[in-house]
Write a protein that holds these residues in place. Structure first.
Motif, mmCIF file in Angstrom:
data_model
loop_
_atom_site.group_PDB
_atom_site.id
_atom_site.type_symbol
_atom_site.label_atom_id
_atom_site.label_comp_id
_atom_site.label_asym_id
_atom_site.label_seq_id
_atom_site.Cartn_x
_atom_site.Cartn_y
_atom_site.Cartn_z
ATOM 1 N N SER A 15 -9.888 -0.196 -1.068
ATOM 2 C CA SER A 15 -10.180 0.063 -2.659
ATOM 3 C C SER A 15 -8.670 0.635 -3.323
ATOM 4 C CB SER A 15 -10.669 1.796 -2.205
ATOM 5 O OG SER A 15 -11.987 1.479 -2.124
ATOM 6 N N PHE A 16 -7.755 0.961 -2.741
ATOM 7 C CA PHE A 16 -6.305 2.142 -2.475
ATOM 8 C C PHE A 16 -5.293 1.510 -2.220
ATOM 9 C CE2 PHE A 16 -9.510 5.272 -2.091
ATOM 10 C CZ PHE A 16 -9.972 5.544 -3.708
ATOM 11 N N GLY A 17 -5.130 0.038 -1.331
ATOM 12 C CA GLY A 17 -4.173 -0.892 -0.876
ATOM 13 C C GLY A 17 -4.036 -1.826 -1.543
ATOM 14 N N LEU B 90 4.090 -7.033 -3.067
ATOM 15 C CA LEU B 90 2.769 -6.460 -3.165
ATOM 16 C C LEU B 90 2.746 -6.475 -1.620
ATOM 17 C CD1 LEU B 90 1.009 -8.287 -5.598
ATOM 18 C CD2 LEU B 90 1.617 -6.356 -6.381
ATOM 19 N N LEU B 91 2.983 -7.776 -0.836
ATOM 20 C CA LEU B 91 2.203 -7.429 0.377
ATOM 21 C C LEU B 91 3.398 -6.751 1.181
ATOM 22 C CD1 LEU B 91 2.806 -11.008 1.747
ATOM 23 C CD2 LEU B 91 0.817 -10.154 1.513
ATOM 24 N N CYS C 82 2.489 -0.780 3.403
ATOM 25 C CA CYS C 82 2.873 0.715 4.005
ATOM 26 C C CYS C 82 1.410 1.216 4.021
ATOM 27 C CB CYS C 82 3.507 0.545 2.470
ATOM 28 S SG CYS C 82 5.282 0.538 2.565
ATOM 29 N N GLY C 83 0.332 0.857 3.259
ATOM 30 C CA GLY C 83 -0.963 1.682 2.933
ATOM 31 C C GLY C 83 -1.616 1.763 4.310
ATOM 32 N N ILE C 84 -1.041 -0.016 5.116
ATOM 33 C CA ILE C 84 -2.129 0.222 6.397
ATOM 34 C C ILE C 84 -2.020 1.381 7.157
ATOM 35 C CG2 ILE C 84 -2.921 -1.314 8.227
ATOM 36 C CD1 ILE C 84 -2.293 -3.491 6.077
#
Length: 215
Positions: free
Chosen positions: A95-97, A118-119, A124-126
């Motif tokens: 949802s947020f990544g 974007l990748l 970074c989110g993961i």
């Protein structure tokens, strides 16, 4: 003379559905909202119909509400499941990544450099969620509550989605100069400056020095 048996008892079957509590279903709703936003963005790219993009934008705040609600429901009912923490992280990645990155691609950030940024943002989110899961115990106080976040929480990416929604409302989306902030041509490569907000957001998420109090 009797001999003791050292055989392990047969492993009990893990019933996933019976393990779920109400908070877990709310967490799944978060993941469904993010997945729906991604699919709506794909439908916009396939059809060119703008209302699909607005559906995707609308699903993002719903994901945030459900993300906040699951923990509160678990505390209210004094019930959590062994799957809760992992479900929450996996839903947040979607949802947020991935969803904000998919929306950026859909509105026109499709150059090679855009995609690289974007990748990086998704990675970074993961990484940010994985670090939180590993360090949550040492960051928590005596009650088990985490006192602060290291780096910005991943739901802050909704700020990026809000910028995309404003750009869409202004009619400033598309794969060329019409994109809000324009376009830079760096030799054969293309970069939309707006995508640099994703680089900043991703870097803030994995920052070790930023400490955000958790309320």
């Amino acid at each position: 003379m009797t001999t003791e048996s050292h055989e392990k008892p047969p492993r009990r079957h893990f019933s996933m559905i019976r393990t779920f509590v109400l908070a877990d279903f709310v967490t799944l709703g978060n993941g469904f909202s993010g997945s729906g936003a991604i699919l709506s963005a794909m439908q916009y790219l396939a059809s060119g119909e703008l209302h699909w993009l607005w559906i995707a934008f609308a699903l993002m705040p719903l994901a945030l509400v459900l993300d906040f609600a699951d923990g509160r429901i678990a505390r209210w009912r004094f019930k959590s499941s062994p799957l809760g923490a992992d479900l929450d992280s996996l839903a947040d990645v979607i949802s947020f990544g991935m969803a904000p990155a998919a929306l950026a691609f859909a509105v026109g950030m499709r150059g090679a450099l855009d995609v690289m940024v974007l990748l990086y943002f998704v990675a970074c989110g993961i990484s940010r969620l994985a670090r939180f899961n590993v360090t949550a115990a040492e960051l928590s106080d005596g009650t088990g509550k985490v006192k602060y976040f290291e780096g910005t929480p991943i739901p802050t990416s909704l700020g990026l989605v809000a910028v995309l929604a404003v750009a869409t409302w202004m009619g400033r989306i598309g794969p060329g100069q019409e994109m809000l902030g324009g376009q830079w041509n760096l030799g054969p490569l293309t970069l939309h400056p707006l995508v640099l907000l994703y680089a900043l957001s991703g870097s803030a998420m994995i920052s070790k020095t930023l400490r955000i109090p958790k309320f």
